[in-house]
Design an enzyme around this catalytic site. Structure first.
Site, PDB file in Angstrom:
ATOM      1  N   HIS A   1      64.460 109.539 111.477  1.00 56.75           N
ATOM      2  CA  HIS A   1      63.327 110.024 110.687  1.00 56.75           C
ATOM      3  C   HIS A   1      62.645 108.835 110.034  1.00 56.75           C
ATOM      4  O   HIS A   1      63.306 107.960 109.482  1.00 56.75           O
ATOM      5  CB  HIS A   1      63.820 110.983 109.595  1.00 56.75           C
ATOM      6  CG  HIS A   1      62.723 111.449 108.693  1.00 56.75           C
ATOM      7  ND1 HIS A   1      61.883 112.473 109.029  1.00 56.75           N
ATOM      8  CD2 HIS A   1      62.317 111.011 107.476  1.00 56.75           C
ATOM      9  CE1 HIS A   1      60.998 112.659 108.061  1.00 56.75           C
ATOM     10  NE2 HIS A   1      61.246 111.783 107.101  1.00 56.75           N
TER      11      HIS A   1
ATOM     12  N   ASP B   1      60.963 124.600 101.518  1.00 52.17           N
ATOM     13  CA  ASP B   1      60.218 123.342 101.420  1.00 52.17           C
ATOM     14  C   ASP B   1      58.733 123.567 101.701  1.00 52.17           C
ATOM     15  O   ASP B   1      57.889 122.915 101.091  1.00 52.17           O
ATOM     16  CB  ASP B   1      60.794 122.305 102.387  1.00 52.17           C
ATOM     17  CG  ASP B   1      60.059 120.971 102.262  1.00 52.17           C
ATOM     18  OD1 ASP B   1      60.139 120.370 101.176  1.00 52.17           O
ATOM     19  OD2 ASP B   1      59.382 120.564 103.216  1.00 52.17           O
TER      20      ASP B   1
ATOM     21  N   ARG C   1      53.700 121.206  95.286  1.00 49.17           N
ATOM     22  CA  ARG C   1      53.775 119.813  94.788  1.00 49.17           C
ATOM     23  C   ARG C   1      52.528 119.030  95.158  1.00 49.17           C
ATOM     24  O   ARG C   1      52.033 118.212  94.375  1.00 49.17           O
ATOM     25  CB  ARG C   1      55.017 119.112  95.379  1.00 49.17           C
ATOM     26  CG  ARG C   1      56.335 119.606  94.795  1.00 49.17           C
ATOM     27  CD  ARG C   1      57.506 119.103  95.634  1.00 49.17           C
ATOM     28  NE  ARG C   1      57.522 117.665  95.766  1.00 49.17           N
ATOM     29  CZ  ARG C   1      58.016 117.009  96.828  1.00 49.17           C
ATOM     30  NH1 ARG C   1      58.537 117.658  97.832  1.00 49.17           N
ATOM     31  NH2 ARG C   1      57.998 115.690  96.857  1.00 49.17           N
TER      32      ARG C   1
ATOM     33  N   SER D   1      63.558 117.286  99.991  1.00 47.40           N
ATOM     34  CA  SER D   1      62.624 117.841 100.968  1.00 47.40           C
ATOM     35  C   SER D   1      62.910 117.273 102.367  1.00 47.40           C
ATOM     36  O   SER D   1      63.082 118.016 103.345  1.00 47.40           O
ATOM     37  CB  SER D   1      61.188 117.488 100.523  1.00 47.40           C
ATOM     38  OG  SER D   1      60.274 117.647 101.561  1.00 47.40           O
TER      39      SER D   1
ATOM     40  N   LYS E   1      65.282 119.241 105.735  1.00 52.69           N
ATOM     41  CA  LYS E   1      64.775 119.445 107.099  1.00 52.69           C
ATOM     42  C   LYS E   1      65.672 118.739 108.122  1.00 52.69           C
ATOM     43  O   LYS E   1      65.920 119.263 109.204  1.00 52.69           O
ATOM     44  CB  LYS E   1      63.324 118.940 107.195  1.00 52.69           C
ATOM     45  CG  LYS E   1      62.367 119.892 106.450  1.00 52.69           C
ATOM     46  CD  LYS E   1      60.961 119.381 106.396  1.00 52.69           C
ATOM     47  CE  LYS E   1      60.781 118.343 105.325  1.00 52.69           C
ATOM     48  NZ  LYS E   1      59.413 118.076 104.913  1.00 52.69           N
TER      49      LYS E   1
HETATM   50  N1  URA Z   1      57.831 113.984 103.316  1.00 51.11           N
HETATM   51  C1  URA Z   1      58.498 115.157 103.154  1.00 51.11           C
HETATM   52  O1  URA Z   1      58.912 115.770 104.115  1.00 51.11           O
HETATM   53  N2  URA Z   1      58.683 115.600 101.901  1.00 51.11           N
HETATM   54  C2  URA Z   1      58.253 114.953 100.803  1.00 51.11           C
HETATM   55  O2  URA Z   1      58.470 115.415  99.708  1.00 51.11           O
HETATM   56  C3  URA Z   1      57.552 113.746 100.983  1.00 51.11           C
HETATM   57  C4  URA Z   1      57.363 113.290 102.259  1.00 51.11           C
END
Ligand code: URA
Length: 434
Positions: free
Chosen positions: A82, A161, A168, A183, A187
């Site tokens: 990632h 999320d 947010r 967050s 994932k």
């Molecule tokens: N990328 C994400 O998936 N979440 C965040 O909070 C910031 C960047």
């Protein structure tokens, strides 16, 4: 549940229990809690922070708020990577095939680009015919056959999320390390991989502008993953200037293929080999990072990585013609060179400015439903440390129509800073957190 008491507790610097965090996440997903209470809680976290334990509980509760991918049908230890997002970052297109060529399974879900950073799915979709939608059984079958699949997010992954991030985004609460870490990691945990390599970008083109912040984010994410029983490594890499020379979807695919043919830019090759090396280590394909890097370097040099990319492209319905110089990728109608006006060394090449210029050409989207153009972008002929003289080419702009060329040319030229003294060379890889 009394959501107000959770807001009060966090506002006053208290620590939420696992039970309270599970209730909070349930409230977010069920829709029972209104946006204004969720945003008040997010703002309380922004100012008060969260303990390591709270952050861990939040990531796991968010992961469990929707579907969790079951990759147990895969042969071997599945690994994932990632990136926190950068400009010109096409390492997935190189590191995934190299890892697969080393025999380590990669079933990866990637995102679309939003804002000035590109998304791997947009890049892959610039390959004619490439399909990014697959069912889980199809992914398992593909990865068991050819070791690699990169697809768009499937199922109802981490709905908590989706709602929390949307709130947010409009309440100035994105920039909070526990919220970002939970967050991202919710994932990654839900995607099912056992080994996760995080590429945390640092610099002007990245979310994290300075190294200390990035180290804190990386440590938090590694702790979440390890707390959930996964193998996790974070590499911190420079994103002050774009990675490689190409920025734009089809251009980046071309550069990834060039790199897998052994003639890519040195920075892109270096980072891709390190990320693939970590992926191979986490997947049990080597005893040390050094051994893993040697292995993937050999697979790059002998063409096995390129072959693995071709297998993945074919398995997902795509078509590349490697006998052509453009590999059969879409080509821009309008091309313009940006020339240097001065003599000196390039001391800065602002990744954010290049990312924005490329977005202005139509390669990225401001809103999720915006249409993007695969063929547009910027090729950088000079990078930090290079010497330039007047009339040297700094960059080439690839556009869909003439109207966007001149604006992009102005922005790209401004992204370069030229000075009479050479800059001090900075390392590409700034830290590694295990
Ligand atoms: N990328 C994400 O998936 N979440 C965040 O909070 C910031 C960047």
């Amino acid at each position: 549940m009394n959501f107000q008491s959770l807001i009060e507790k966090k506002r006053d610097g208290g620590t939420l229990s696992q039970h309270e965090i599970i209730q909070l996440v349930q409230g977010i997903v069920s829709g029972d809690v209104p946006d204004y209470q969720i945003s008040a809680w997010a703002m309380a976290v922004y100012f008060q922070g969260m303990s390591e334990e709270e952050t861990q509980h939040l990531a796991v509760a968010m992961c469990n708020s929707g579907d969790v991918m079951d990759l147990s049908g895969l042969n071997g230890i599945p690994v994932d990577k990632h990136s926190t997002g950068g400009v010109g970052d096409k390492t997935t297109l190189i590191a995934v095939p190299l890892t697969a060529a080393a025999g380590i399974p990669v079933a990866k879900m990637s995102g679309r680009g939003l804002g000035h950073t590109g998304g791997t799915i947009d890049k892959l979709e610039s390959i004619p015919g490439f399909q990014v939608e697959k069912t889980l059984p199809e992914v398992i079958d593909q990865v068991n056959r050819i070791k690699a699949a990169v697809i768009a997010q499937m199922g109802n992954l981490v709905p908590a999320d989706k709602r929390l991030y949307a709130i947010r985004d409009v309440t100035a609460t994105v920039d909070s390390i526990p919220l970002i870490a939970s967050s991202v990691m919710s994932k990654k945990l839900a995607s099912g991989a056992q080994g996760i390599v995080l590429d945390v970008k640092v610099g002007r083109g990245a979310f994290m502008k300075d190294l200390a912040q990035a180290q804190q984010l990386a440590r938090t994410m590694v702790a979440i993953g390890q707390g959930a029983g996964r193998r996790v490594v974070a590499v911190l890499s420079d994103m002050d200037q774009p990675l490689g020379r190409m920025v734009g979807n089809a251009l980046e695919v071309k550069e990834a293929i060039d790199t897998l043919q052994g003639h890519g830019p040195a920075d892109l090759e270096e980072l891709s080999l390190v990320l693939a090396g970590h992926m191979v280590c986490l997947g049990g394909g080597a005893d040390s990072l050094e051994e893993a890097i040697r292995k993937v370097n050999k697979l790059l040099k002998n063409g096995a990585g390129l072959e693995s990319l071709q297998h993945m492209v074919e398995a997902q319905g795509g078509y590349l013609d490697l006998s052509r110089s453009d590999y059969g990728l879409p080509q821009a109608a309008e091309v313009l060179d940006v020339m240097s006006q001065q003599r000196g060394y390039i001391t800065e090449l602002n990744a954010l400015a290049i990312g924005k210029a490329v977005m202005g050409l139509g390669a990225g989207r401001e809103r999720l439903n915006d249409v993007i153009f695969a063929e547009v972008g910027v090729e950088l002929h000079k990078k930090v440390g290079d010497l330039v003289t007047p009339q040297d080419r700094l960059a080439t702009i690839y556009a869909r129509d003439r109207s966007r060329l001149s604006q992009a040319a102005v922005e790209v030229e401004k992204a370069f800073t030229v000075s009479s003294t050479a800059p001090v060379a900075c390392p590409l890889i700034l830290d590694t957190i295990t």
